[in-house]
Design a protein around this motif. Structure first.
Motif, PDB file in Angstrom:
ATOM      1  N   SER A  81       0.829  -1.211   0.000  1.00  0.00           N
ATOM      2  CA  SER A  81       0.000   0.000   0.000  1.00  0.00           C
ATOM      3  C   SER A  81       0.864   1.263   0.000  1.00  0.00           C
ATOM      4  N   GLU A  85       0.865   4.141  -2.988  1.00  0.00           N
ATOM      5  CA  GLU A  85       0.693   5.573  -2.722  1.00  0.00           C
ATOM      6  C   GLU A  85       1.868   6.363  -3.295  1.00  0.00           C
ATOM      7  N   ARG A  88       1.320   6.749  -6.969  1.00  0.00           N
ATOM      8  CA  ARG A  88       0.337   7.798  -7.283  1.00  0.00           C
ATOM      9  C   ARG A  88       0.975   9.187  -7.176  1.00  0.00           C
TER      10      ARG A  88
END
Length: 113
Positions: A81, A85, A88
């Motif tokens: 995760s 992130e 992104r």
């Protein structure tokens, strides 16, 4: 990158607006993994800087993150995760229009005092 490559990117990305750029200096004033910055002059005489994105930069970043995520899934899935992130956030670096809008907003805020 050579100036011919820079002009190819500018012509592709700006279309007819690229002809407004005059006196594009061949030596970049800055460079990074995603692109480089050149000084230039607009047809009306204003001095500007032009940020040019390397054509292959997004593809290489996507490949790198795909490989990192494979590694993470296999050896440290608990960190996936965080990697997603980070991915992104990195992709926001490719949106030069957003960056320009953000800089305009910052400039307006400083002008207000």
């Amino acid at each position: 990158r050579p100036l011919d490559d820079v002009w190819d990117v500018l012509d592709r990305d700006l279309g007819p607006l690229a002809s407004d750029l005059k006196d594009l200096l061949p030596t970049p004033v800055g460079a990074a993994a995603t692109g480089q910055v050149h000084r230039a002059r607009l047809e009306d005489g204003r001095e500007v800087v032009v940020k040019v994105q390397y054509p292959e930069a997004q593809r290489l970043y996507r490949q790198d993150f795909a490989n990192i995520k494979i590694f993470c899934r296999l050896l440290q899935p608990e960190h996936l995760s965080y990697i997603e992130e980070l991915e992104r956030q990195f992709y926001t670096e490719f949106d030069f229009r957003r960056e320009a809008a953000d800089l305009e907003e910052i400039s307006r805020n400083f002008a207000k005092g």
